[in-house]
Design an enzyme around this catalytic site. Sequence first.
Site, PDB file in Angstrom:
ATOM      1  N   GLN A  61       0.821  -1.218   0.000  1.00 23.64           N
ATOM      2  CA  GLN A  61       0.000   0.000   0.000  1.00 23.64           C
ATOM      3  C   GLN A  61       0.855   1.269   0.000  1.00 23.64           C
ATOM      4  OE1 GLN A  61      -3.289   0.081  -0.307  1.00 23.64           O
ATOM      5  NE2 GLN A  61      -3.800  -2.075   0.018  1.00 23.64           N
ATOM      6  N   CYS A 107     -16.591 -10.958   4.214  1.00 26.81           N
ATOM      7  CA  CYS A 107     -17.471 -12.095   3.950  1.00 26.81           C
ATOM      8  C   CYS A 107     -16.707 -13.387   4.186  1.00 26.81           C
ATOM      9  CB  CYS A 107     -17.910 -12.096   2.496  1.00 26.81           C
ATOM     10  SG  CYS A 107     -19.105 -10.844   2.144  1.00 26.81           S
TER      11      CYS A 107
HETATM   12  C1  PLP Z   1      -0.997  -5.068   2.303  1.00 28.04           C
HETATM   13  C2  PLP Z   1      -1.278  -6.041   1.229  1.00 28.04           C
HETATM   14  N1  PLP Z   1      -0.518  -7.128   1.090  1.00 28.04           N
HETATM   15  C3  PLP Z   1      -0.717  -8.026   0.117  1.00 28.04           C
HETATM   16  C4  PLP Z   1      -1.753  -7.886  -0.777  1.00 28.04           C
HETATM   17  C5  PLP Z   1      -1.941  -8.903  -1.866  1.00 28.04           C
HETATM   18  O1  PLP Z   1      -1.394  -8.395  -3.051  1.00 28.04           O
HETATM   19  P1  PLP Z   1      -1.583  -9.117  -4.458  1.00 28.04           P
HETATM   20  O2  PLP Z   1      -3.009  -8.905  -4.838  1.00 28.04           O
HETATM   21  O3  PLP Z   1      -0.631  -8.411  -5.365  1.00 28.04           O
HETATM   22  O4  PLP Z   1      -1.229 -10.562  -4.291  1.00 28.04           O
HETATM   23  C6  PLP Z   1      -2.598  -6.778  -0.666  1.00 28.04           C
HETATM   24  C7  PLP Z   1      -3.741  -6.622  -1.583  1.00 28.04           C
HETATM   25  O5  PLP Z   1      -4.868  -6.542  -1.166  1.00 28.04           O
HETATM   26  C8  PLP Z   1      -2.352  -5.829   0.359  1.00 28.04           C
HETATM   27  O6  PLP Z   1      -3.122  -4.750   0.502  1.00 28.04           O
END
Ligand code: PLP
Length: 413
Positions: free
Chosen positions: A190, A337
């Site tokens: 993020q 969910c």
């Molecule tokens: C903090 C964090 N880590 C990991 C992920 C997973 O990332 P990816 O969709 O690229 O596998 C997300 C996505 O929602 C995330 O916000």
Amino acid sequence: MSLKLPMYMDHAATTPCDPRVVEAMLPYFTETFGNPGSRNHSFGWESEEAVDKARRQVADLIGADRKEIVFTSGSTESNNIAIKGAANMYQKAPAGSGECRGHIITANIEHKAVLDPCKRLQKEGFEVTYLEPGPDGVFTKEMVENAMRDDTILVTLLWANNEIGTVNEIPEIGKLCHDKGVIFHTDATQWVGKMPTDVNEANVDLLSLSGHKMYGPKGVGALYVRRRRPRVRLVPITEGGGQERGYRSGTLNVTGIVGLGAAAEIAKNEMAADADRLLKFRNKMETEITKQLDTVQINGHADRRLPHMTNISFGFVEGESLMMACKDIAMSSGSACTSASLEPSYVLKGLGIGDDLAHSSLRLSFGRWTTEEEVDYAIKTIVEAVNKLRVLSPLYDMHKEGIDISKIEWAAH
Ligand SMILES: Cc1ncc(COP(=O)(O)O)c(C=O)c1O
């Protein structure tokens, strides 16, 4: 200009691809389609060149050397390669020895893509400490220091939380880890592409990032693996053709990687302006909502938060009804969910927020094309929805009359 509905305010879930990114990718589907692993003809060389350029673009975004970038399918895979790979490389005792294989520190409000690999390692003989946050959701160097043990081998913590946007003390925690000789991984999904990142200033050894959170394509990401001071090594979790220094076997997703590179370069040039603009929107939304409604709460630390997102809990409304009443706005709720029911978010619960308030929380995250007009519309829609729902709430009436709802003893029949 008329508003286009529904409007998208869920950029922490995913971002649209920047048209400039799509343009950069297009030739690599049909024209320059070679396998970068094909070393003996120009089709392969051209693709390899494109991958090299993207590697430089991603490295430049985070202050790394391009040799330190491993392309993956996204942050979930990057986290798995980093966490499982480091644990198995730096273990203190071998599997099956019956001894603790090593101690890992993480937090109970991490993304599942960190928590689940940690749980897997626990089953395989590692011990894991799950730090618990205070009400502000920020993890400090002191919290990590207090949890350190002689056999700690790995610390893995988010740079910024995906639900509340809180920013952990990453450079300080990184320094602590380096001083103690402990490997430090951060899931920066993020953070990267939104805020300035320098892996050396932040003392990070391993960093996960993802294309689709920074206006790049889905299904592509990267893992930064430090090569100097210290030289980090990982046990690969998949085996095959040995691509990406053996850490991620499999034919490279050239189109995706080109897109990730283009997204990284655009982010580097534009993130400061984006962040400034979106912070104003966020402040406007929080100011207006807290001015126009009572019994609302902004979740997470007041200042140590990402500029483009907010997480707000609304007392005395039912979460699902609130989402239904704001159907025109794509955003996330504080409920997750599961197969059978709606569970309150474990992140909000981790901050000590009760189930009801967690359910009635909204996460709004703005992006590169969010307009002030959209923000104004969202504020108006949310305020009207909350007011409407509260008219129907006897508990809200009682609260207005000064009755402390938490002290009521309900009759059981
Ligand atoms: C903090 C964090 N880590 C990991 C992920 C997973 O990332 P990816 O969709 O690229 O596998 C997300 C996505 O929602 C995330 O916000």
